[in-house]
Scaffold this active site. Structure first.
Site, short mmCIF file in Angstrom:
data_model
loop_
_atom_site.label_atom_id
_atom_site.label_comp_id
_atom_site.label_asym_id
_atom_site.label_seq_id
_atom_site.Cartn_x
_atom_site.Cartn_y
_atom_site.Cartn_z
N ALA A 262 10.38 0.17 -2.47
CA ALA A 262 10.54 -0.99 -3.15
C ALA A 262 10.78 -1.01 -4.64
O ALA A 262 10.51 -1.68 -5.15
CB ALA A 262 9.61 -1.89 -2.55
N ASP B 283 14.80 3.41 4.39
CA ASP B 283 13.88 2.81 3.53
C ASP B 283 14.69 2.08 2.80
O ASP B 283 14.29 0.59 1.92
CB ASP B 283 12.89 3.86 2.63
CG ASP B 283 11.81 4.28 3.90
OD1 ASP B 283 11.91 3.65 5.37
OD2 ASP B 283 10.66 3.80 3.59
N PRO C 230 1.43 -0.68 0.31
CA PRO C 230 0.45 -0.34 0.12
C PRO C 230 0.73 1.46 0.27
O PRO C 230 2.17 1.31 0.72
CB PRO C 230 -0.63 -0.46 0.99
CG PRO C 230 0.12 -1.27 2.27
CD PRO C 230 0.18 -2.22 1.10
N LEU D 170 5.21 1.04 4.34
CA LEU D 170 5.77 0.39 4.23
C LEU D 170 6.66 0.39 3.02
O LEU D 170 7.06 -1.48 2.52
CB LEU D 170 4.50 -1.24 3.77
CG LEU D 170 3.52 -1.30 5.02
CD1 LEU D 170 2.58 -2.34 4.67
CD2 LEU D 170 4.64 -2.26 6.75
N GLY D 171 7.62 1.08 2.69
CA GLY D 171 7.86 1.16 2.20
C GLY D 171 8.32 1.31 0.40
O GLY D 171 8.81 1.10 -0.25
N SER D 172 6.60 1.33 0.02
CA SER D 172 6.03 1.09 -1.66
C SER D 172 7.51 1.69 -2.46
O SER D 172 7.74 1.53 -2.75
CB SER D 172 4.71 1.70 -1.52
OG SER D 172 4.12 3.25 -1.62
O1 PMV Z 1 8.10 5.84 4.86
P1 PMV Z 1 7.96 5.37 5.87
O2 PMV Z 1 6.50 5.86 6.05
O3 PMV Z 1 8.32 4.18 6.78
O4 PMV Z 1 8.68 6.07 6.97
C1 PMV Z 1 10.39 6.31 7.05
C2 PMV Z 1 10.82 6.75 8.21
C3 PMV Z 1 11.41 8.01 9.13
O5 PMV Z 1 11.62 8.21 10.09
C4 PMV Z 1 10.17 8.83 9.59
C5 PMV Z 1 11.76 8.92 7.78
C6 PMV Z 1 13.64 8.74 7.42
O6 PMV Z 1 13.66 9.38 6.16
O7 PMV Z 1 13.84 7.71 8.37
#
Ligand code: PMV
Length: 313
Positions: free
Chosen positions: A107, A148, A97, A102-104
């Site tokens: 990915a 991510d 999603p 979840l890193g869409s």
């Molecule tokens: O992409 P997400 O929503 O899993 O968030 C990334 C994590 C944060 O620490 C909020 C931002 C970052 O760049 O590390």
């Protein structure tokens, strides 16, 4: 050139989101139950990009400014030392999603970079894929920490400190997580921007909150590496409370966290940018079904059961 396909997994942040932007460590793991897929098909008289889930198809030369897939294609082309990419269609889709922690984004671009590199005979190490994807993450997130792209490109649990080489860590004893989606998409960029503004207003207070999150991430790594994952539960509760304090939780996330704990989870917290998106619950295999039911009862639109540290065949 034949048709080439590549995939990349989703990810969840176990501990340390937001604080990681300010130099604190964070832990993240790949989630193989959700995947991005990229296909490069030769021909078609130019280089085309097709983002299937968004219903978009465009020539590389006509890509909108700041388009992550076009940026990725250009970076791969440059890295290969080519003036132009061979005529082909790069098509991407995902079961991950969008804007839900979840890193869409990472990915999809990772799968695209892998497929494209393979289609032109370019061999890229995970660190190179990660570095290329990081450049496109900047377009999506503004000031990403890089966690991510790192966990998605390495496909291993990682202990991540911004600007340092990632440290894959050992999961001595596998543990079960339920990942529950609030169904409310929440762009990471907005939450990160608000936290930045608050940090600028109150640097000392926010600095202390980030330090506390960093200490939790370090302790969590120690527990995971020493085979005591059940002891992560209280750390999840403390990390969630700190994330509430910096203003990135939401009523939906708090309700899911509360429901999971009441139904027998060992601990629970939001994961990723927050404000919506997903939360995590640490469960024993015996409690998983009851906790899942409680999460769905409290409004979760999807619950993924994943086992961290389970050998893949
Ligand atoms: O992409 P997400 O929503 O899993 O968030 C990334 C994590 C944060 O620490 C909020 C931002 C970052 O760049 O590390």
């Amino acid at each position: 050139m034949t048709v080439v396909t590549a995939t990349a997994p989703g990810k969840v942040i176990l501990f340390g989101e937001h604080a990681v932007v300010y130099g604190q460590p964070a832990l993240a793991v790949p989630v193989n139950q959700v995947q991005a897929l990229a296909t490069v098909t030769p021909g078609q008289g130019d280089f085309w990009i097709e983002a299937r889930d968004l219903g978009r198809r465009y020539r590389l030369g006509d890509a909108p400014a700041g388009d992550p897939l076009a940026k990725a294609a250009d970076l791969v082309r440059e890295r290969a030392g080519l003036d132009r990419l061979p005529d082909a269609v790069l098509a991407v889709s995902a079961t991950i999603p969008i804007a839900s922690g979840l890193g869409s984004g990472a990915a999809v671009v990772t799968a695209a970079v892998r497929a494209l590199a393979q289609s032109i005979g370019l061999i890229l190490a995970p660190a190179e894929v990660s570095a290329l994807v990081f450049e496109t993450e900047k377009l999506l997130h503004g000031t990403p920490s890089g966690i991510d792209n790192t966990v998605v490109a390495f496909e291993q649990p990682v202990y991540f400190v911004k600007g340092q080489p990632p440290e894959p860590f050992r999961v001595a004893s596998p543990f079960h997580l339920l990942i529950a989606d609030t169904g409310r998409p929440s762009p990471t960029k907005l939450a990160v921007g608000d936290v930045r503004a608050a940090h600028e207003r109150e640097p000392d207070r926010y600095g202390q909150l980030f330090d506390a999150m960093g200490a939790i991430a370090r302790e969590a790594r120690r527990l995971i590496e020493s085979g005591q994952p059940e002891a992560l539960g209280p750390l999840m509760g403390r990390n969630h409370a700190l994330l509430q304090t910096i203003g990135v939780s939401s009523a939906e996330l708090d309700r899911l966290v509360g429901a999971a704990c009441q139904a027998g989870a060992l601990g629970a917290k939001l994961s990723g940018g927050g404000r919506g998106g997903n939360m995590l619950a640490l469960v024993t295999p015996q409690a998983a079904a009851t906790v899942r039911q409680a999460l769905v009862g409290e409004g979760a639109v999807r619950v993924i059961h994943t086992v961290v540290g389970q050998a893949r065949c």
